[in-house]
Design an enzyme around this catalytic site. Structure first.
Site, PDB file in Angstrom:
ATOM      1  N   SER A 223       0.920  -1.736   0.060  1.00 41.70           N
ATOM      2  CA  SER A 223      -0.214   0.339   0.017  1.00 41.70           C
ATOM      3  C   SER A 223       0.599   1.149  -0.211  1.00 41.70           C
ATOM      4  CB  SER A 223      -0.705   0.407   0.989  1.00 41.70           C
ATOM      5  OG  SER A 223      -0.111   0.415   2.740  1.00 41.70           O
TER       6      SER A 223
ATOM      7  N   HIS B 175      -2.895  -3.289  -6.295  1.00 40.36           N
ATOM      8  CA  HIS B 175      -2.858  -2.752  -4.961  1.00 40.36           C
ATOM      9  C   HIS B 175      -4.499  -2.665  -4.226  1.00 40.36           C
ATOM     10  CE1 HIS B 175      -3.382   0.528  -1.044  1.00 40.36           C
ATOM     11  NE2 HIS B 175      -3.739  -0.073  -0.702  1.00 40.36           N
TER      12      HIS B 175
ATOM     13  N   GLU C  17      -5.646  -0.127  -7.402  1.00 42.47           N
ATOM     14  CA  GLU C  17      -4.317   0.612  -7.937  1.00 42.47           C
ATOM     15  C   GLU C  17      -3.204  -0.272  -8.802  1.00 42.47           C
ATOM     16  OE1 GLU C  17      -3.706   4.897  -4.533  1.00 42.47           O
ATOM     17  OE2 GLU C  17      -3.278   2.918  -3.969  1.00 42.47           O
TER      18      GLU C  17
ATOM     19  N   ASN D 282      -3.866   5.855  -0.423  1.00 41.25           N
ATOM     20  CA  ASN D 282      -2.609   6.343   1.409  1.00 41.25           C
ATOM     21  C   ASN D 282      -2.068   7.237   1.301  1.00 41.25           C
ATOM     22  OD1 ASN D 282      -3.804   4.093   2.348  1.00 41.25           O
ATOM     23  ND2 ASN D 282      -2.054   2.638   1.849  1.00 41.25           N
TER      24      ASN D 282
END
Length: 292
Positions: A120, A141, A153, A191
């Site tokens: 992540s 991800h 992602e 993130n």
């Protein structure tokens, strides 16, 4: 380039089991690997229980459940990953652990197999450089919980081959997921935005601006977030939040990404969130109670 028919997943925890489940439901043969056959088998059992809940709720028919389970195989050793066309690592967010996994699986995989990480936040380029196939390595991800969350992602490293990237796009699309493409910078997109927001909420608590409950209520009702930042942090895992903040702080060298000392304290105490029944909330009773 061979089509992707068999998917290997390394890590039978919440993320790995979720990736294995959606892959099996999409028609792929799936090999689920962990440090022991027992853990891999427990991962398959967890998937079976999740599919049973979908059937009971009328969201999946029994035939589709049985077909998905028939495609799932717990690995009895790393050699069971040999037939995989795509191998996705879904271990804990620690670079040294991921590197050890890649060193273990690369000699087993075919030279044309694609290798991916569900990281992540960690650099895809750097992870790829420690493997024997940087051009066939990328980030895929998934969001947690994988069967529910629609976003994936895709992250291309500096050496990722374009044909491999395009094939990975087709794989993600076949899972009925929506993809975004992120450049290979610390935290990627989700993130890079989300975890600093959680960290800032913890600073807001640390400085006495508001309580856990008032901050969560403010973001749920004032910003229309489905979960407050402390609820979400506990769900993600405070150790994971801290690891991502450390990656951002180290990778971007900006003081705004400094992990809040209170987050560090909670992790040091072992209060990691829902998975240990205590984080910013205590989950050991009938209803969660703030711990601060």
């Amino acid at each position: 380039m061979a089509d992707i028919r068999t998917v290997g997943v390394v890590g039978a925890g919440q993320m790995g089991a979720g990736i294995a489940q959606v892959s099996a439901q999409a028609g792929y043969d799936v090999v689920l690997y962990d440090v022991s056959l027992e853990l891999a088998t427990k991962g398959v059992e967890k998937i079976a229980a999740g599919l049973d809940r979908l059937v009971a709720g009328g969201k999946l028919d029994a035939g589709a459940r049985d077909a998905a389970l028939a495609r799932l195989k717990p690995a009895d050793g790393v050699n069971d990953l040999a037939p995989c066309d795509l191998m996705i690592e879904a271990a804990t967010e620690k670079e040294e652990i991921k590197r050890r996994i890649f060193a273990q699986v690369c000699p087993v995989l075919r030279p044309d197999a694609i290798l991916a990480s569900n990281t992540s936040s960690i650099s895809i380029t750097r992870l790829a450089s420690g493997t024997d196939r940087a051009e066939r390595f990328l980030g895929i991800h998934f969001m947690n919980p994988v069967p529910v969350m629609k976003l994936v992602e895709l992250v291309r490293g500096i050496a990722t081959d374009e044909a491999v990237f395009e094939q990975s796009k087709r794989f993600v699309a076949s899972l009925d997921k929506t993809m975004t493409i992120s450049e290979d910078f610390p935290g990627f997109i989700v993130n890079r935005v989300l975890i600093p927001m959680i960290n800032e909420a913890i600073y807001t608590l640390h400085e006495g601006v508001g309580s856990v409950e008032s901050i969560d209520a403010s973001m749920r009702l004032g910003a229309n977030h489905p979960m407050g930042p402390f609820q979400l942090a506990d769900f993600i895992g405070l150790d994971t939040c801290l690891s991502i903040m450390q990656v951002l702080h180290d990778g971007l060298a900006d003081s705004k990404y400094r992990p809040c000392p209170l987050l560090v304290k909670y992790v040091e105490a072992g209060w990691l969130g829902r998975k240990v029944k205590r984080g910013f909330y205590d989950y050991r009773g009938e209803t969660p109670v703030p711990t601060r």
